[in-house]
Structures are given as structure tokens and as C-alpha cells.
Design a protein around this motif. Structure first.
Motif, PDB file in Angstrom:
ATOM      1  N   GLU A   1     -19.537 -59.624 -40.886  1.00 55.77           N
ATOM      2  CA  GLU A   1     -20.090 -60.744 -41.665  1.00 55.77           C
ATOM      3  C   GLU A   1     -19.430 -60.812 -43.039  1.00 55.77           C
ATOM      4  O   GLU A   1     -19.176 -61.896 -43.553  1.00 55.77           O
ATOM      5  CB  GLU A   1     -21.597 -60.564 -41.818  1.00 55.77           C
ATOM      6  CG  GLU A   1     -22.364 -60.736 -40.519  1.00 55.77           C
ATOM      7  CD  GLU A   1     -23.842 -60.414 -40.672  1.00 55.77           C
ATOM      8  OE1 GLU A   1     -24.601 -60.730 -39.735  1.00 55.77           O
ATOM      9  OE2 GLU A   1     -24.244 -59.853 -41.725  1.00 55.77           O
TER      10      GLU A   1
ATOM     11  N   ALA B   1     -31.726 -65.330 -42.721  1.00 62.46           N
ATOM     12  CA  ALA B   1     -30.631 -64.748 -43.506  1.00 62.46           C
ATOM     13  C   ALA B   1     -29.277 -65.192 -42.959  1.00 62.46           C
ATOM     14  O   ALA B   1     -29.024 -65.092 -41.753  1.00 62.46           O
ATOM     15  CB  ALA B   1     -30.716 -63.226 -43.466  1.00 62.46           C
TER      16      ALA B   1
ATOM     17  N   HIS C   1     -26.586 -63.670 -43.364  1.00 67.92           N
ATOM     18  CA  HIS C   1     -25.855 -62.450 -43.016  1.00 67.92           C
ATOM     19  C   HIS C   1     -26.862 -61.412 -42.515  1.00 67.92           C
ATOM     20  O   HIS C   1     -27.180 -60.445 -43.205  1.00 67.92           O
ATOM     21  CB  HIS C   1     -25.089 -61.929 -44.235  1.00 67.92           C
ATOM     22  CG  HIS C   1     -24.319 -62.997 -44.953  1.00 67.92           C
ATOM     23  ND1 HIS C   1     -24.715 -63.507 -46.169  1.00 67.92           N
ATOM     24  CD2 HIS C   1     -23.193 -63.668 -44.602  1.00 67.92           C
ATOM     25  CE1 HIS C   1     -23.875 -64.451 -46.560  1.00 67.92           C
ATOM     26  NE2 HIS C   1     -22.930 -64.572 -45.624  1.00 67.92           N
ATOM     27  N   PRO C   2     -27.390 -61.617 -41.302  1.00 67.99           N
ATOM     28  CA  PRO C   2     -28.510 -60.793 -40.834  1.00 67.99           C
ATOM     29  C   PRO C   2     -28.173 -59.321 -40.623  1.00 67.99           C
ATOM     30  O   PRO C   2     -29.034 -58.462 -40.818  1.00 67.99           O
ATOM     31  CB  PRO C   2     -28.919 -61.459 -39.517  1.00 67.99           C
ATOM     32  CG  PRO C   2     -27.699 -62.218 -39.073  1.00 67.99           C
ATOM     33  CD  PRO C   2     -27.037 -62.672 -40.331  1.00 67.99           C
TER      34      PRO C   2
ATOM     35  N   ALA D   1     -28.009 -57.763 -44.076  1.00 69.80           N
ATOM     36  CA  ALA D   1     -29.374 -57.628 -44.601  1.00 69.80           C
ATOM     37  C   ALA D   1     -30.031 -56.362 -44.075  1.00 69.80           C
ATOM     38  O   ALA D   1     -30.706 -55.635 -44.819  1.00 69.80           O
ATOM     39  CB  ALA D   1     -30.201 -58.854 -44.214  1.00 69.80           C
TER      40      ALA D   1
ATOM     41  N   LEU E   1     -23.190 -60.326 -48.472  1.00 68.17           N
ATOM     42  CA  LEU E   1     -24.621 -60.061 -48.628  1.00 68.17           C
ATOM     43  C   LEU E   1     -25.095 -60.808 -49.866  1.00 68.17           C
ATOM     44  O   LEU E   1     -24.524 -60.662 -50.944  1.00 68.17           O
ATOM     45  CB  LEU E   1     -24.883 -58.563 -48.793  1.00 68.17           C
ATOM     46  CG  LEU E   1     -26.320 -58.155 -49.117  1.00 68.17           C
ATOM     47  CD1 LEU E   1     -27.230 -58.385 -47.914  1.00 68.17           C
ATOM     48  CD2 LEU E   1     -26.392 -56.692 -49.569  1.00 68.17           C
TER      49      LEU E   1
ATOM     50  N   ILE F   1     -36.643 -58.949 -45.282  1.00 68.39           N
ATOM     51  CA  ILE F   1     -35.442 -59.650 -44.825  1.00 68.39           C
ATOM     52  C   ILE F   1     -35.784 -61.112 -44.574  1.00 68.39           C
ATOM     53  O   ILE F   1     -36.801 -61.424 -43.929  1.00 68.39           O
ATOM     54  CB  ILE F   1     -34.901 -59.020 -43.527  1.00 68.39           C
ATOM     55  CG1 ILE F   1     -34.460 -57.578 -43.779  1.00 68.39           C
ATOM     56  CG2 ILE F   1     -33.743 -59.845 -42.949  1.00 68.39           C
ATOM     57  CD1 ILE F   1     -34.113 -56.818 -42.511  1.00 68.39           C
TER      58      ILE F   1
ATOM     59  N   ASP G   1     -30.336 -63.235 -48.440  1.00 68.71           N
ATOM     60  CA  ASP G   1     -30.477 -62.451 -47.212  1.00 68.71           C
ATOM     61  C   ASP G   1     -31.701 -61.557 -47.252  1.00 68.71           C
ATOM     62  O   ASP G   1     -32.313 -61.287 -46.213  1.00 68.71           O
ATOM     63  CB  ASP G   1     -29.236 -61.576 -46.999  1.00 68.71           C
ATOM     64  CG  ASP G   1     -28.016 -62.377 -46.592  1.00 68.71           C
ATOM     65  OD1 ASP G   1     -28.095 -63.100 -45.588  1.00 68.71           O
ATOM     66  OD2 ASP G   1     -26.991 -62.294 -47.305  1.00 68.71           O
TER      67      ASP G   1
END
Length: 378
Positions: free
Chosen positions: A64, A298, A300-301, A304, A67, A294, A122
């Protein structure tokens, strides 16, 4: 970090953990190569097992490459060093530090405003009242060290989890003011135009806790925050209350010379003002933890979730301690011998009696503040 002038002992952390039972009923592994494909849908992962290994989570987060964090002032509980360590450990992941000085409520508003965009936060760092009100925005996740976290300090599904905490205190410039021995001292003429709280208690956890402390120090209890509201109304009527959000800059400049805030945040101001002292009032104290969560949307899971694992590792729990806060895993780390004992020994002494609001008390207090605070202090 420079410490306060009050007596210190490690048992303060244990007392806080015990008090917090009223609230709610180290990263390891081998790094994978950046860019490896994630083994699972990160947005639905509820634990490390869903990724496979810690290396698989790292690989997914690196893929990804970003963050987004929000409301993390670098001088708040040692967040600067924590952010820098994450950046050093994961140079493949670019951290965007959004709006460091906004309130917990504004974090949630940012998630609403930026929903579906790469700019959405995130992760969140939240006071309990806002966390309780905002669970629809959170994704459940249980970190690898979940079992070390007291049940009272974590939502059972992992929607939000306590991480670091402290006691509500009063910081003051000792070159200009005497130490307040009791809450009502602040109503005197010596404190004219001098006393501030850290934010709006309807939105910010530290300010909410200031009203909670005023409540119990005024002979009330946490079933009804009205005595705390009444105290700040009297403070305002006396001309002693400042309507200024507290920052390191306002303390350094002398704009906010007397401040209600968490003990670890007040202690940090001694770095810029050597005359700054901190008092935890005798009698009933007020304790609280901030919570991690979280964003369920998000952008950018995986990153996160890696951030959460990072925060609850031994390394970062000790960095909270370095910032004067009490890490949520402290008792387990003491038992395991992984705590930084010198830092633990430097913590302020716990009050003789400590209270923390329950979920119901926090909800009721939030409703009461929403109805009565503005009229009381304006």
C-alpha cells in the motif's frame, strides 16, 4: 523527557489500571519483501491470523505504501518519537500526519468528509466519550498482544482499544503562581485570567476529563457531571477562565499559565518552561486512557493494522512510558520483565482514590455537557 516535581513511583501505573476496570466490561516476525501480494482482504482482517504471518501483514502494508494518521501532536505522549520509529522501521510506508491539533470529534468528522478518498484517516486516537459515540466508523481488529490488555480497557470485538493513559492534573508556571492545594484555590483573584483547559469538553477527551475531575473534587460523583460544570461556570464568572486551546506554544509564551490537562502532557511542558510544575490534587483523582481504532473505510487498511500492531508492541509501549504516560500493557510487561523499569519508577504517585467513568456515565456526561456547557461558560 523532563519530569514533574511531585513524588514518583511505579505503582501509579497499576493503580490506574485497577481504576480503569470501571470503564468497560512486541511485534515479531521476519520481514517480507516489499510489494508481495497480500494474502487476504486487509479491510476485513480482524487479527494477524487473517494475514497469515506478521511478515505477510508487513508485505501487505508495504504494498500500500502509505498511512494517514490524524490528531497526533508530536509533543503529545511522545508521539514524535513513535512516528519516527515507524518511519525508520518501514521506510516503504509514507506517513501523512494530518491535522495534529484537532479534537477527537474532529477526527470522526474528517473521516466523514473524506470518505472514499485516499486522504481519509486510516486510524484514530480518541477519548472514550467520542469512541463510544463513533463505533459505526470503526473496523474490529485484535492485535497480537490482545490478551495482555485488561478486559476493562478494550471493546470486546476490538472496535476500539485503550492504549495509554494518565491522571488529570493542573500544570502551572511556578515563577508566577503558587501551587493550587485545592480546586477552589483557582477561583481566587491570584489566578485572574490564567486558567485554561485543553479543548472543548463536548469534543475533546482531556477537556471532558477536566470537568470530571472538577466534579469529584467538588464532592460530586461521575453519575452527574453538573458539579464540574458549575465549577467552571464559577471560574468563568470570576474572570479566571481562559478561552484558549492549550498547546506547547501557548504554554511557552505564557498565554496559558495554568492548565488542566493529563499529567503526561503537563509534564512535557517542562522542556520549554523549566518553571513549569504539575500538581495531582489530593483526594479523589480522575484517570483515563486514550483509545486506538481503525477507520472501517481506511484507504490503507493493511498499513492501519500494522500501525496497531506496532503501537501495542513492547517497544512502543515503553515509548509511551518515556512520554510520561502509562501503557495499557504495563502490568503484563512488568510480569514479563519487558518494561523499562527506570521509566516506570519515574511516574507520578497515584492519588489515594481514583475514578474512571463507566460507559453509561461517559454517555450521560456527554449528553449533559452538550446541553449545559456552552451556556455555563459563555
Amino acid at each position: 523527557m523532563p519530569r514533574t516535581a511531585i513524588v514518583k513511583r511505579a505503582s501509579a501505573a497499576l493503580a490506574l489500571a485497577a481504576a480503569a476496570s470501571l470503564v468497560l466490561s512486541s511485534c515479531a516476525g521476519t520481514e517480507a519483501e516489499a510489494g508481495d501480494a497480500p494474502a487476504t482482504d486487509a479491510a476485513t482482517a480482524t487479527s494477524l491470523a487473517d494475514f497469515g504471518t506478521f511478515a505477510d501483514l508487513e508485505a501487505a502494508a508495504k504494498a500500500e505504501g502509505a498511512l494517514n494518521v490524524i490528531a497526533l501532536p508530536r509533543d503529545w505522549a511522545n508521539y514524535g518519537e513513535i512516528l519516527d520509529l515507524f518511519a525508520e522501521r518501514y521506510p516503504e510506508i509514507s506517513i501523512t500526519e494530518q491535522s495534529p491539533d484537532v479534537s477527537s470529534a474532529e477526527e470522526i468528522q474528517a473521516a466523514k468528509t473524506n470518505a472514499g478518498l485516499d486522504t481519509a484517516p486510516d486510524v484514530f486516537d480518541l477519548g472514550l466519550t467520542v469512541a463510544l459515540q463513533s463505533t459505526d466508523y470503526f473496523a474490529p481488529y485484535k492485535v497480537e498482544t490482545w490478551d495482555d490488555i485488561p478486559d476493562a480497557l478494550k471493546e470486546s470485538n476490538g472496535l476500539f482499544v485503550g492504549d495509554y493513559g494518565g491522571y488529570m492534573s493542573i500544570g502551572y508556571d511556578s515563577s508566577k503562581y503558587d501551587a493550587p492545594a485545592a480546586l477552589d484555590d483557582l477561583l481566587g483573584a491570584d489566578y485572574k485570567g490564567a486558567v485554561a483547559i485543553n479543548g472543548d469538553p463536548t469534543q475533546a477527551g482531556a477537556a471532558f476529563a477536566a470537568v470530571g475531575l472538577a466534579t469529584v473534587q467538588s464532592g460530586g460523583d461521575l453519575d452527574d457531571f453538573q458539579p464540574g460544570i458549575d465549577f467552571f461556570q464559577k471560574l468563568n464568572q470570576a474572570g479566571n477562565m481562559l478561552k484558549v486551546d492549550v498547546t506547547t506554544a501557548t504554554v511557552t509564551s505564557g498565554e496559558t499559565p495554568v492548565v488542566f490537562d493529563w499529567d503526561y502532557l503537563n509534564a512535557a511542558h517542562t522542556a520549554s518552561n523549566p518553571a513549569w510544575e504539575v500538581v495531582i490534587l489530593d483526594g479523589t483523582g480522575y484517570a483515563g486512557y486514550y483509545n486506538q481504532a481503525i477507520n472501517k473505510d481506511a484507504p490503507h487498511p493493511a498499513a492501519a493494522r500494522l500501525w496497531q500492531e506496532f503501537l501495542y508492541s513492547d517497544d512502543v509501549q515503553n515509548l509511551w512510558l518515556k512520554g510520561g504516560a502509562r501503557p495499557v500493557r504495563m502490568e503484563a510487561m512488568i510480569d514479563a520483565g519487558t518494561i523499562d523499569q527506570a521509566l516506570a519508577d519515574a511516574l507520578p504517585e497515584a492519588p489515594d482514590e481514583t475514578v474512571v467513568p463507566t460507559e453509561a456515565q461517559s454517555t450521560d456526561a456527554g449528553t449533559l455537557l452538550g446541553a449545559n456547557w456552552a451556556a455555563a461558560v459563555n
